[in-house]
Write an enzyme that holds these catalytic residues in place. Structure first.
Site, short mmCIF file in Angstrom:
data_model
loop_
_atom_site.label_atom_id
_atom_site.label_comp_id
_atom_site.label_asym_id
_atom_site.label_seq_id
_atom_site.Cartn_x
_atom_site.Cartn_y
_atom_site.Cartn_z
N ASP A 192 -0.91 1.20 -3.20
CA ASP A 192 -0.57 1.46 -1.80
C ASP A 192 -0.32 2.95 -1.56
O ASP A 192 0.34 3.61 -2.37
CB ASP A 192 0.70 0.66 -1.48
N GLU B 17 -4.51 0.76 -22.51
CA GLU B 17 -3.85 0.10 -23.65
C GLU B 17 -4.32 -1.35 -23.76
O GLU B 17 -4.05 -2.03 -24.73
CB GLU B 17 -2.32 0.08 -23.44
C1 BGC Z 1 -0.23 -0.95 3.67
C2 BGC Z 1 0.50 -1.30 4.92
C3 BGC Z 1 1.93 -0.82 4.79
C4 BGC Z 1 2.00 0.66 4.36
C5 BGC Z 1 3.35 1.02 3.85
C6 BGC Z 1 -0.19 0.57 3.75
O1 BGC Z 1 -1.15 1.27 3.50
O2 BGC Z 1 -1.54 -1.43 3.62
O3 BGC Z 1 0.44 -2.66 5.20
O4 BGC Z 1 2.57 -0.95 6.01
O5 BGC Z 1 1.10 0.93 3.34
O6 BGC Z 1 3.58 0.46 2.61
#
Ligand code: BGC
Length: 559
Positions: free
Chosen positions: A208, A259
């Site tokens: 993310d 790993e």
């Molecule tokens: C996720 C979102 C989220 C954000 C913060 C993004 O890129 O896909 O759904 O709100 O990251 O974590």
């Protein structure tokens, strides 16, 4: 020997766990719900599923506010349920990705709680980004930086004795404090998390906001009034995004992935422009990065061709394979986007609950089916978002009282209004992403269309009945059967990671050949198009006297 390149041309299905399938009747999708649908997932010829966060969370941001990175939200199940799910998926050859959220934890995370209880300058505070405020008594935020879900990227804390304290940084909601990625303990803890899931058999990670982890906190005097990471300088020196030093983190992660046998894989969500994005996909880093170029592009043949050509070249230059995406849990579903007039402002349209511009659903779905087929024929990895295979539209008119997304709840302005009564009112300036996160319809009947024995945590519209899995299953030409057939054919035919463009007499028609005589031809908005001689393998819509009408894609086997 395990195939270490399995991911390069994989079909990966994104599950938003709280909205996929509920096994215990509480209206919230869960891990056992996923396990109960393994056969369904298998029917899509998938290589892997990616689970959006299922960790303990107060859901300030749909689970992207993680309380504990190494556990399952008790509302969704247990670690044992998770292990059983992995086992069941592996048994049918489907691998598992989990979502890693490294930019921020939730404010309920033990470390953040410890930081709040600790004094400024302490070790506990250094895991996050705490700063003194400006102004006489520190009453002003340390900088003017904004956040995605709130006016300011800073929230002031209270000292244990109740007096106002330092401020902490959050690029998203205040419930999502940003980690300090210069802190070694933070770095090591994430390595442990990667090992924790890898040891449990997890095959890959979706990372993310990978581009935001490193920040230059010496630049508090620089004003930041836009978080559009596409518009930053493209040299890795921006204050918040895509900094060159972020890559040291992922090079260390790669060592952990290696790993394992086969090595664990990862895909970056790095919302930056194409050439910079590919840096995250280098073989000594995450290996792959989401390519959102088609997702944000208009339905336009020329544009599609340009994007496809550029991305294949780029991916190759970095030793990765390209990824293709049209939908995910953050975006208006593509069947809706393609049914709206070109240039429609989606934000405004959503805020009007779909009233501002008329949606042409028939056209939207026809185009969505064609575009999906085109993507499935491309070399590289395809990501499919749950419900896309049912041809679901965005639910644009969810009752406002049901909305959960911080985009809606937090983006509010006070404005003077004339109706219903003259005066000041709180006006929401963003509708948010709930409309693509409505729980899936599995059956035609029942209070939640088979999603749960009980209700559904977001209300489903009546029209979901016509899109249910049970309604489309086995029905020739249904969107579900189209996806099933296309994904199976894709698996059968693809081998190399190349395509050859075939010249067409109409620029509205794109035609490319893959290996084994497999051709994909899509007519965007042209006249009915004469097809080359060959056997039609599959078409996204009816052909006209053997010719290809607009908004239709066909795959042909040429001997
Ligand atoms: C996720 C979102 C989220 C954000 C913060 C993004 O890129 O896909 O759904 O709100 O990251 O974590």
């Amino acid at each position: 020997m395990p195939d270490k390149d399995w991911w390069r041309q994989a079909a990966i299905y994104q599950i938003y766990p709280r909205s996929f399938k509920d096994a215990n009747g509480d209206g919230l999708g869960d891990i056992n719900g996923i396990t109960s649908k393994v056969e369904y997932l298998q029917s899509l010829s998938l290589d892997a599923v990616w689970l959006s966060p299922f960790y303990p969370s107060a859901l300030a941001d749909g689970g992207y506010d993680v309380d504990d990175y190494r556990n399952v939200d008790p509302n969704l199940g247990t670690l044992e349920d998770f292990d059983n799910m992995v086992k069941a998926l592996h048994k049918v050859g489907i691998r598992v990705f989990v979502d890693i959220v490294p930019n921020h934890s939730s404010n309920r995370h033990v470390w953040f709680q410890e930081a709040l209880a600790s004094p400024p300058g302490s070790k506990a505070r250094d895991r996050y980004i705490f700063r003194d405020g400006k102004g006489k008594n520190g009453e002003l935020p340390p900088s003017d930086w904004i956040s995605h879900f709130a006016p300011s990227a800073w929230t002031r804390t209270k000292n244990p004795d109740g007096t106002p304290g330092q401020w902490y940084l959050h690029l998203f909601a205040p419930e999502q404090p940003d980690f300090n990625w210069d802190n070694r303990e933070v770095q090591l803890d994430f390595l442990e998390t990667l090992r924790f899931w890898s040891d449990r058999g997890v095959d890959g990670f979706r990372v993310d906001v990978a581009h935001a982890l490193k920040k230059d906190m010496t630049r508090l005097n620089r004003s930041i009034k836009s978080l559009d990471s596409f518009k930053i300088v493209q040299d890795g020196t921006d204050t918040l995004f895509d900094r060159n030093d972020v890559h040291t983190i992922f090079r260390e992660w790669r060592k952990v992935f290696d790993e394992y046998d086969p090595p664990r894989v990862a895909v970056a969500e790095a919302y930056v422009r194409a050439p910079r994005r590919m840096l995250y996909a280098k073989p000594d880093e995450l290996g792959q990065a989401f390519n959102f170029d088609l997702l944000i592009a208009d339905y336009d043949a020329k544009l599609f061709k340009k994007i496809i050509t550029a991305n294949l070249k780029l991916a190759k230059s970095e030793g990765s394979s390209s990824t293709w995406v049209l939908d995910n849990h953050d975006q208006v579903r593509h069947a809706t986007k393609y049914g709206l007039p070109k240039g429609t402002n989606l934000k405004e349209w959503l805020l009007s609950d779909g009233a501002s511009v008329k949606l042409d659903r028939k056209l939207g779905l026809q185009r969505a089916r064609a575009a999906s087929m085109l993507l499935m024929a491309l070399p590289g990895c395809i990501y499919i978002y749950q419900g896309e295979e049912l041809g679901l539209f965005e639910v644009e008119d969810l009752p406002h009282s049901a909305l959960q997304d911080p985009h809606w709840t937090r983006n509010v302005e006070i404005k003077s209004v004339k109706t219903p009564v003259k005066g000041l009112a709180f006006i929401h300036t963003e509708k948010g992403r709930d409309g693509c996160r409505v729980p899936l319809p599995w059956g035609k009947n029942g209070q939640s269309f088979g999603f749960s024995a009980g209700g559904s945590h977001l209300p489903q519209p009546k029209w979901f009945a016509d899109f249910a899995v049970s309604v489309q299953s086995g029905v020739k030409n249904s969107t579900l059967e189209l996806y099933r057939k296309a994904l199976a054919l894709r698996k059968k035919y693809q081998s190399t990671e190349d395509l050859t463009w075939v010249k067409t007499v109409d620029p509205e028609v794109l035609h490319f050949a893959r290996e084994n005589g497999w051709h994909c031809i899509m007519n965007f908005s042209g006249k009915v198009y004469k097809l080359p001689v060959g056997k039609v393998l599959i078409a996204s819509g009816p052909l006209k006297d053997g010719k290809l009408p607009k908004d239709t894609c066909v795959w042909i086997k040429v001997d």
